[in-house]
Motif scaffolding. Sequence first.
Motif, short mmCIF file in Angstrom:
data_model
loop_
_atom_site.label_atom_id
_atom_site.label_comp_id
_atom_site.label_asym_id
_atom_site.label_seq_id
_atom_site.Cartn_x
_atom_site.Cartn_y
_atom_site.Cartn_z
N CYS A 69 61.07 -16.97 -0.88
CA CYS A 69 61.27 -17.39 0.35
C CYS A 69 60.24 -18.06 1.22
CB CYS A 69 62.85 -16.59 1.26
SG CYS A 69 63.02 -18.14 2.68
N ALA A 70 60.65 -18.68 1.20
CA ALA A 70 59.47 -19.39 2.43
C ALA A 70 59.42 -19.18 3.67
CB ALA A 70 58.15 -20.57 2.54
N LEU A 109 59.83 -27.07 15.13
CA LEU A 109 60.71 -28.15 15.04
C LEU A 109 59.50 -29.12 14.84
CD1 LEU A 109 64.15 -27.01 16.36
CD2 LEU A 109 62.55 -25.90 14.48
N ARG A 110 59.40 -29.57 16.03
CA ARG A 110 58.43 -30.87 15.67
C ARG A 110 57.46 -31.23 14.58
NH1 ARG A 110 57.78 -30.63 21.91
NH2 ARG A 110 59.49 -31.52 22.74
N ALA A 111 56.36 -29.17 14.84
CA ALA A 111 55.64 -29.53 13.76
C ALA A 111 55.63 -29.10 11.76
CB ALA A 111 54.70 -27.94 13.41
N ALA A 112 57.02 -28.85 11.72
CA ALA A 112 57.79 -28.98 10.68
C ALA A 112 58.62 -30.58 10.21
CB ALA A 112 59.28 -28.17 10.07
N ILE A 119 63.38 -21.74 7.79
CA ILE A 119 62.36 -22.59 9.05
C ILE A 119 63.47 -21.66 10.75
CG2 ILE A 119 61.63 -24.10 10.88
CD1 ILE A 119 60.67 -25.68 8.36
N GLY A 120 62.89 -20.92 11.32
CA GLY A 120 63.68 -20.74 12.09
C GLY A 120 63.11 -18.94 12.85
N MET A 155 53.45 -25.16 6.63
CA MET A 155 53.37 -25.17 5.43
C MET A 155 54.72 -24.01 4.79
SD MET A 155 50.25 -24.30 4.57
CE MET A 155 50.79 -22.68 3.32
N ALA A 156 55.87 -24.04 5.63
CA ALA A 156 57.37 -23.89 5.20
C ALA A 156 57.94 -24.92 4.92
CB ALA A 156 57.93 -23.18 6.31
#
Lengths: 477, 215
Positions: free
Chosen positions: A431-432, A361-364, A350-351, A456-457
């Motif tokens: 990798c997601a 970052l909030r969504a994840a 995630i990045g 989704m990740a």
Amino acid sequence: MAGKTLYDKLWDAHKVSEREDGTALIYIDRHLLHEVTSPQAFEGLRLAGRKPWRLDTNLATPDHNVSTDLAERQAGVAGIRDEISRIQVTTLDDNCTAFGVREFSMNDINQGIVHVVGPEQGATLPGMTIVCGDSHTSTHGAMGSLAFGIGTSEVEHVLATQCLIQRKMKNMRIRVEGDLAPGITAKDVVLYIIGQIGTAGGTGYAIEFAGSALRSLSMEGRMTVCNMAIEAGARAGMVAVDETTIEYFKGRPFAPKGEMWDRAADYWRTLVSDEDATFDKEVVLQAADIEPQVSWGTSPEMVAGVSGKVPNPSNVADEDSRKGVVRALEYMGLQADQPIESIRLDRVFIGSCTNSRIEDLRAAAAVVKGHSVASSVKQAMVVPGSGLVKQQAEAEGLDAIFRAAGFQWREPGCSMCLAMNADKLGQGEHCASTSNRNFEGRQGFGGRTHLVSPAMAAAAAIKGHFVDIRAWQEGAA
Amino acid sequence: MKPFTTVTGLVAPMDRSNVDTDMIIPKQFLKSIKRSGFGPNLFDEVRYLDEGQPGMDNSKRPLNPDFELNKPRYAGAQVLLARKNFGCGSSREHAPWALEDYGFRAIIAPSFADIFYNNCFKNGLLPIVLPDDVVDRLFNAVASTEGYKLTIDLENQQVVTPEGDVFEFEVNAFRKHCLINGLDDIGLTLQNADAIRTYETRREQETPWVFGHIR
């Protein structure tokens, strides 16, 4: 006379002179630099005995091959373990000092991915022409500016002359109309668009993204969409200015203040396509048709909805496309007609300049909260887009959520998006990834990338395979 | 920059669409601070069987025998024949640097990605767009004729086959002028310094917030 498109307005406002061959000399308002594509440009200036035309237009930060490991970062530039990466970061520092260019150096709190830093600082503003030796410069078009990636020779040209020789692109508008369903993000919108128009669909065009679904996106979301305009072949993507745009820039460090702010905001409000403007090409898509997207192949156009399947080459009519699908399935280690949800993940990233802003970052974190990374996943990492994003996320407790679930919480940089530093995939690993390119080898030699949204990740990290985030939000997963 | 007038060179095929610049030169080689020396790592991931790293002795690495450029008949090729959307993805100018360093002077394809296309001209490398059917014919000719060469005449904007077929191509007049004469366009732009200053003066009055704020 027909009205002007947003792109026409930006082009006309920056035209220094027209040339006989139909090209024009275009003035560049903001130039962003990083360590990978600038050393040869500074060297070129030196060899020719030239100085930068203007200093106060340039902003530099190292991002592509800095370490995201806290201990290594704390050791400073001298502590970068990879010797050639260290030389490159040192060279950027040295060049910025020698030429007098403002730099957010590696451990400055303002450092980060150059396309996260620019808007965050108000260093890139509506109405500007913005360039950088990086194709994802299209990101900045989200604020109603003309922003595009350039090569190193052009970096040198901008440093020396503050201008570029350009041929005007054609105008394309992509409208996404209607409301996005819950769970559908900007990333899904842009992956869907690329899946529809293809990876060369925007070649030769500047794309304006419009329609009610686009209007409903935050600035972060619009940046995600414009970021990937280049993945549709368009050097520049843009979104017209509205109150969301103007609100975003209030109080940013380099944004105008006081009376100057009012003047600027008035001007920015004119940065929309006229009602009667004409486009060379127009594409209209329906928001209701968009489900969470997952890329299954080795080009960003190779995407499917999460409820779908990996394609079967025997159903592909065009020979060239069929060869591409066969090759992609072989590289990706996937079977024809395999359900997308059956794809298992080895790593989760995630990045990147596409999806590393606070909203991402909030969504994840909202998905991750209360869960743990699946034991079959070797590594799940979150790499904030900048020092300020990291600081904000920590103030909101997002880092604690990620760590508790088993994610690594890293220092800002480009990281595994292009794997120039130590963050990379092993051969054959799936990798997601919330990044922008699924090319062969992009995230590591033999690595297999699946492009997805941050939510989704995050869900894939928890389950170990792709899942439909819409079901997750309904509490069924 | 090496001037480009007429080149008669061996043609090598790259029969694949959407060749991206990550494939042309993988990221680990972008750590160099130089412009030269990228040729041995051109197409590294498909050219060699192992994972390449900067500083390796490439002559000792295992070659992929199926990769066209590794076949002896294409040794010394100066013209690359490619498919649509060649050079898509990253803006890295290391891609044309690697192609040029390898020995290529021209690339023929039905279409190119915009940034890559621009970058070629800055490095003495000529990207030529020819129609799909012509590119198909050339792929067939290259496959069936060992030692197949094409002549590229930039002045007359023509690709000439050994059989005498002539295919015309488009190229922007200014780019052509710079390429034929090996000119550095920075020097040419600086001849417009007064126009640039005039623009700045006017624009600074209209949009003062754009000027002078990164210090």
